[in-house]
Scaffold this motif. Structure first.
Motif, PDB file in Angstrom:
ATOM      1  N   ARG A 177       8.564   3.358 -10.597  1.00 12.36           N
ATOM      2  CA  ARG A 177       9.489   4.032  -9.517  1.00 12.36           C
ATOM      3  C   ARG A 177       9.732   5.526  -9.794  1.00 12.36           C
ATOM      4  N   GLU A 178       9.551   5.979 -11.056  1.00 14.63           N
ATOM      5  CA  GLU A 178       9.553   7.383 -11.200  1.00 14.63           C
ATOM      6  C   GLU A 178       8.340   8.176 -11.058  1.00 14.63           C
ATOM      7  N   GLN A 179       7.163   7.502 -10.655  1.00 15.99           N
ATOM      8  CA  GLN A 179       5.923   8.087 -10.459  1.00 15.99           C
ATOM      9  C   GLN A 179       5.821   8.943  -9.218  1.00 15.99           C
ATOM     10  N   THR A 180       5.016   9.967  -9.145  1.00 15.18           N
ATOM     11  CA  THR A 180       4.927  11.014  -8.118  1.00 15.18           C
ATOM     12  C   THR A 180       3.244  10.985  -7.639  1.00 15.18           C
ATOM     13  N   PRO A 181       3.028  11.457  -6.408  1.00 17.86           N
ATOM     14  CA  PRO A 181       1.632  11.495  -6.310  1.00 17.86           C
ATOM     15  C   PRO A 181       0.702  12.623  -7.470  1.00 17.86           C
ATOM     16  N   SER A 182       1.611  13.693  -7.864  1.00 16.01           N
ATOM     17  CA  SER A 182       1.275  14.441  -8.870  1.00 16.01           C
ATOM     18  C   SER A 182       1.046  13.946 -10.214  1.00 16.01           C
ATOM     19  N   SER A 183       2.115  13.073 -10.727  1.00 15.95           N
ATOM     20  CA  SER A 183       2.194  12.692 -11.922  1.00 15.95           C
ATOM     21  C   SER A 183       1.091  11.480 -12.152  1.00 15.95           C
ATOM     22  N   LEU A 184       0.452  10.887 -11.062  1.00 16.25           N
ATOM     23  CA  LEU A 184      -0.575  10.081 -11.048  1.00 16.25           C
ATOM     24  C   LEU A 184      -1.849  10.582 -11.197  1.00 16.25           C
ATOM     25  N   VAL A 225      -3.870   2.202  -4.216  1.00 15.46           N
ATOM     26  CA  VAL A 225      -2.689   1.545  -3.604  1.00 15.46           C
ATOM     27  C   VAL A 225      -1.435   2.141  -4.075  1.00 15.46           C
ATOM     28  N   PHE A 226      -1.355   2.580  -5.370  1.00 21.74           N
ATOM     29  CA  PHE A 226      -0.053   3.157  -5.798  1.00 21.74           C
ATOM     30  C   PHE A 226       0.256   4.513  -4.798  1.00 21.74           C
ATOM     31  N   GLN A 227      -0.798   5.263  -4.812  1.00 26.48           N
ATOM     32  CA  GLN A 227      -0.555   6.694  -4.103  1.00 26.48           C
ATOM     33  C   GLN A 227      -0.218   6.090  -2.431  1.00 26.48           C
ATOM     34  N   ALA A 228      -0.917   5.120  -1.866  1.00 29.18           N
ATOM     35  CA  ALA A 228      -0.433   4.787  -0.488  1.00 29.18           C
ATOM     36  C   ALA A 228       0.823   4.191  -0.444  1.00 29.18           C
ATOM     37  N   GLN A 229       1.377   3.683  -1.592  1.00 24.53           N
ATOM     38  CA  GLN A 229       2.589   3.070  -1.601  1.00 24.53           C
ATOM     39  C   GLN A 229       3.875   4.112  -1.322  1.00 24.53           C
ATOM     40  N   ILE A 230       3.468   5.130  -2.255  1.00 24.78           N
ATOM     41  CA  ILE A 230       4.477   6.252  -2.401  1.00 24.78           C
ATOM     42  C   ILE A 230       4.584   6.880  -0.990  1.00 24.78           C
ATOM     43  N   PHE A 231       3.328   7.256  -0.385  1.00 20.51           N
ATOM     44  CA  PHE A 231       3.429   7.987   0.493  1.00 20.51           C
ATOM     45  C   PHE A 231       4.066   7.242   1.853  1.00 20.51           C
ATOM     46  N   SER A 232       3.881   5.673   1.774  1.00 17.52           N
ATOM     47  CA  SER A 232       4.475   4.807   2.735  1.00 17.52           C
ATOM     48  C   SER A 232       5.870   4.925   2.768  1.00 17.52           C
ATOM     49  N   GLU A 233       6.458   5.206   1.545  1.00 21.33           N
ATOM     50  CA  GLU A 233       8.034   5.155   1.445  1.00 21.33           C
ATOM     51  C   GLU A 233       8.706   6.359   2.203  1.00 21.33           C
ATOM     52  N   SER A 234       7.828   7.398   2.392  1.00 18.36           N
ATOM     53  CA  SER A 234       8.466   8.506   2.984  1.00 18.36           C
ATOM     54  C   SER A 234       8.090   8.387   4.639  1.00 18.36           C
ATOM     55  N   GLY A 235       7.409   7.382   4.849  1.00 20.89           N
ATOM     56  CA  GLY A 235       6.754   7.358   6.341  1.00 20.89           C
ATOM     57  C   GLY A 235       5.514   7.933   6.674  1.00 20.89           C
ATOM     58  N   THR A 236       4.850   8.697   5.540  1.00 17.32           N
ATOM     59  CA  THR A 236       3.761   9.507   5.933  1.00 17.32           C
ATOM     60  C   THR A 236       2.582   8.768   6.200  1.00 17.32           C
ATOM     61  N   PHE A 237       2.148   7.864   5.604  1.00 14.53           N
ATOM     62  CA  PHE A 237       1.009   6.919   6.125  1.00 14.53           C
ATOM     63  C   PHE A 237       1.173   5.588   4.849  1.00 14.53           C
ATOM     64  N   ASP A 238       0.293   4.452   5.359  1.00 15.39           N
ATOM     65  CA  ASP A 238       0.510   3.490   4.319  1.00 15.39           C
ATOM     66  C   ASP A 238      -1.104   3.096   4.174  1.00 15.39           C
ATOM     67  N   MET A 239      -1.434   1.987   3.236  1.00 15.67           N
ATOM     68  CA  MET A 239      -2.646   1.426   2.914  1.00 15.67           C
ATOM     69  C   MET A 239      -3.508   1.286   4.064  1.00 15.67           C
ATOM     70  N   GLY A 240      -2.861   0.655   5.110  1.00 14.19           N
ATOM     71  CA  GLY A 240      -3.695   0.443   6.495  1.00 14.19           C
ATOM     72  C   GLY A 240      -3.944   1.966   7.074  1.00 14.19           C
ATOM     73  N   ASP A 241      -3.252   2.905   7.172  1.00 10.75           N
ATOM     74  CA  ASP A 241      -3.790   4.153   7.524  1.00 10.75           C
ATOM     75  C   ASP A 241      -5.051   4.786   6.876  1.00 10.75           C
ATOM     76  N   VAL A 242      -4.870   4.230   5.404  1.00  7.76           N
ATOM     77  CA  VAL A 242      -6.024   4.849   4.425  1.00  7.76           C
ATOM     78  C   VAL A 242      -7.207   4.230   4.997  1.00  7.76           C
ATOM     79  N   ALA A 243      -7.157   2.672   4.901  1.00  6.07           N
ATOM     80  CA  ALA A 243      -8.414   1.895   5.263  1.00  6.07           C
ATOM     81  C   ALA A 243      -8.907   2.433   6.882  1.00  6.07           C
ATOM     82  N   ALA A 244      -7.876   2.553   7.657  1.00  3.05           N
ATOM     83  CA  ALA A 244      -8.327   2.940   9.110  1.00  3.05           C
ATOM     84  C   ALA A 244      -9.153   4.263   8.973  1.00  3.05           C
ATOM     85  N   SER A 245      -8.661   5.214   8.169  1.00  2.00           N
ATOM     86  CA  SER A 245      -9.236   6.577   8.166  1.00  2.00           C
ATOM     87  C   SER A 245     -10.767   6.338   7.818  1.00  2.00           C
TER      88      SER A 245
END
Length: 232
Positions: free
Chosen positions: A30-37, A72-92
């Motif tokens: 829960r405490e991880q961020t895109p940068s920390s990963l 998946v971890f990065q996509a989940q974090i960004f999905s929580e802010s409504g930026t994009f999710d794993m589906g958007d990553v795959a679609a891209s």
């Protein structure tokens, strides 16, 4: 596994990641961020490279899973802010692959695929309003040898005989600098940096990857050293 079984396993992974990041999930996750990963992405990539070198299928599968987790971890974090999710990553990436392979998914000819690939990439950058300078197209986070070789390829590498001549010239300069008491560390480092750059030019001209060559050679040297020395 058939396709449905594969999709079920991917869905399971997404569900696990969602649960780990939930309010009652794992505190560390829960405490991880895109940068920390970021460091984990790099570490897992190198561990996958080692597994590929060893050729152990089970180990490769395991390391691919570790790297997939980072995506998946990065996509989940960004999905929580409504930026994009794993589906958007795959679609891209699906859209990009189709766009860059018009000879497969369109009616373009197979000939000239590499040149067309580069033109499409430039067009994509233009459409996103991004600069097409080499500073923007060659990531600064790349390992130094790989970045230098990529630069040589993008600008057009020198003929191999010219690179060899430059290497010989820089070796003479380096020998001179090392033999002169009044030469500073900066002079020596400058000569070494030019020697490395010209070596990367040679690799670009011959289609070699200096990062991979040096990695493999270092692995061989370490194994040779360990075989001659006993450690307890």
């Amino acid at each position: 596994m058939n396709r449905n079984e594969q999709l079920n396993k991917i869905h399971e992974l997404l569900d696990i990641m969602t649960q780990l990041r939930a309010e009652d999930g794992c505190p560390w996750d829960r405490e991880q961020t895109p940068s920390s990963l970021k460091k984990h992405i790099l570490e897992e990539s190198y561990e996958l490279l080692e597994a590929l070198d060893r050729g152990d299928a089970d180990e490769i599968c395991d390391e691919l899973g570790d790297l997939l987790l980072q995506v998946v971890f990065q996509a989940q974090i960004f999905s929580e802010s409504g930026t994009f999710d794993m589906g958007d990553v795959a679609a891209s990436i699906s859209s990009k692959l189709k766009r860059r392979h018009p000879h497969i998914f369109g009616d373009a000819e197979h000939a000239g695929h590499e040149e067309r690939w580069e033109r499409i990439k430039l067009q994509e950058r233009n459409e996103r309003g991004q600069s097409n300078t080499l500073a923007q197209r060659i990531p600064s986070a790349l390992p130094a040898l790989k970045r230098a070789t990529k630069f040589a390829k993008k600008k057009g590498p020198e003929p191999h005989y010219e690179s060899l001549q430059q290497i010989e010239n820089q070796l003479k300069v380096l020998r001179h600098n090392l033999s002169e008491n009044n030469k500073t560390t900066a002079d020596i480092e400058q000569a070494i940096s030019l020697l490395l750059q010209n070596t990367c030019e040679l690799c670009a001209a011959t289609g070699s990857d200096p990062e991979e060559l040096l990695r493999q050679k270092t692995t061989q040297l370490i194994a040779s050293y360990d075989s001659k020395n006993q450690f307890t």
